[in-house]
Design a protein around this motif. Structure first.
Motif: not given
Length: 464
Positions: A18-37
């Motif tokens: 759901n977006g881009t960020s400099i920080n990997a911790y943003s995964i909590v708010n922006l959700e993982p890129l993909s749930r499958s390969p």
């Protein structure tokens, strides 16, 4: 010798669902890129998993229960640091514990196997702290035992759980690694590692190619390949056992490994032109092994199907450079003279030195300065990057600049699913895990496991 350029972390943002960020911790708010390969449809990925099973020694039940509680519900004192596995990664997976009697890989696996099929139950194993430099330790034996059954695993040490400060900051990283080993893609680069004039017709792949010798039997080794796309999205890996004292055999088997991997790569590409950039590690490779790699590249017939193939050797350096009176200071306010992360010095044509530790500013463009360093003490890490034109292939006149090729190294240093607080790793992910890949592959071969028949683990990052 001159300053060639400075790559900045802010130029290589991370892409989430759901977006881009400099920080990997943003995964909590922006959700993982993909749930499958993205590149392997036969693996269903994260959503098929129903249970994370914490396996622990029967005497360490309190440690396991602490881990279970925090993985389920997050940290009581600060849920912003870690809100819980399902809360952080937007999944719905149960988390339970199970005990074993002895630190024996076979017994641990037997306990695990009672809880369901491997594609539904993920093992999170708690063991004592061990030195990874020991080839025969419980860490590698346990990893290999699960991989022999085509099961990736995550290992957490008892010492880490006891160390509250380290532990609380590691929980999100542990969860991201589990997510990746389940087949998910936590995040990737928001930009291509190489800028193309016509990206609609050209595909770029980044390959890590290496050779590692057996730690005890130096005549045996492993050649390995890791493959990523131009955004750093994981594709697959493969490996072959080599005879280190027979150069002809080494070259032939590396060529075979390249041939098989390139066929896989081209089978998933829909683009007219395909460009391959190869990173190979100079850490454990002598001149003989290096010549074997170059010969394999030149002699692999399917290489001619690429518009171009570029080859970069990446190795450690004892060269040190810094920035006198730079902006980064110690706690006492004294300039550290650290170089900026991503600073590149040209040593001679086609040979560069890149700082992968130093200071950085993640506040650029926001009107505020956030000067930090990814080095705690000691001297900055410098990598020597050499472009090997004698191994390159150009079929359609493609001409990628040294600057763009260097950006593939820095970009792959940005992708770190282990130490997520570090915006730039010391090594690009293409070559970073050579020892883990080699040592576990050799252990599997010693246990008479046919690595080529493992269908799942090649397509997930089991070595994290």
């Amino acid at each position: 010798m001159r300053l060639y350029r400075v790559f900045k972390p802010t130029e290589f943002k991370l892409k989430f669902a759901n977006g881009t960020s400099i920080n990997a911790y943003s995964i909590v708010n922006l959700e993982p890129l993909s749930r499958s390969p993205i590149y392997r449809g036969s693996i269903e990925g994260v959503d098929k998993y129903e249970l994370i099973l914490i396996l622990h020694h029967q005497d360490k039940i309190k440690l396991a229960e602490k881990l279970q509680e925090d993985m389920r519900n997050g940290l009581r004192e600060n849920k912003k640091i870690f809100p819980g596995f399902n809360q952080a990664l937007k999944t719905d997976i149960e988390i339970e514990t199970a005990s074993f009697n002895d630190y024996d890989p076979d017994e641990i696996y037997d306990v695990y196997s009672k809880y369901g099929s491997p594609d539904k139950v993920f093992p999170l194993i708690v063991i004592p702290k061990v030195s990874k430099s020991e080839y025969d330790n419980i860490y590698y034996r346990t990893k290999a035992r699960f991989l022999a059954s085509d099961v990736p695993s995550q290992i957490v040490t008892e010492d880490l759980i006891r160390d509250n400060d380290r532990y609380r900051w590691s929980l999100l990283s542990i969860s991201i690694q589990i997510f990746a080993k389940m087949g998910g893609i936590p995040y990737a680069l928001d930009r291509s590692v190489i800028r193309l004039e016509d990206p609609s017709s050209t595909s770029i792949a980044i390959m890590g190619l290496g050779i590692s010798a057996h730690p005890l039997h130096r005549r045996r080794g492993v050649g390995y390949i890791t493959l990523f796309d131009h955004n750093g999205v994981w594709n697959f890996m493969d490996s072959k056992v080599l005879s280190m004292d027979r150069q002809e055999d080494m070259s032939r088997r590396i060529a075979g490994l390249l041939e098989e991997s390139i066929k896989k790569l081209l089978s998933i590409s829909s683009k007219k032109n395909n460009i391959l950039v190869i990173h190979y590690s100079g850490k454990e490779i002598g001149r003989r092994e290096e010549e074997a790699i170059k010969r394999a590249i030149r002699n692999t017939e399917s290489m001619n199907k690429f518009a171009a193939v570029y080859v970069l050797k990446i190795r450690d350096s004892d060269i040190i450079f810094g920035l006198q009176n730079g902006p980064h200071t110690s706690k006492d306010g004294i300039p550290t003279d650290y170089p900026p992360v991503g600073a590149v010095i040209q040593l001679k044509p086609d040979v560069y030195a890149m700082a992968t530790t130093g200071y950085f500013d993640l506040g650029e463009g926001t009107g505020r300065s956030m000067i930090r360093a990814n080095i705690c003490k000691g001297l900055p890490t410098i990598k020597i990057i050499s472009r090997h034109r004698d191994a390159e292939i150009s079929n359609l006149g493609s001409n990628i600049s040294d600057n763009d090729l260097l950006s593939t190294v820095f970009g792959m240093c940005r992708l770190n699913y282990v130490a997520i607080s570090n915006p730039v790793s010391r090594e690009p992910v293409t070559i970073r895990y050579s020892r883990e890949i080699a040592w576990i592959t050799l252990r599997l071969i010693e246990s008479r496991v046919d690595v080529s028949r493992l269908s799942r683990v090649k397509y997930v990052m089991w070595f994290l």
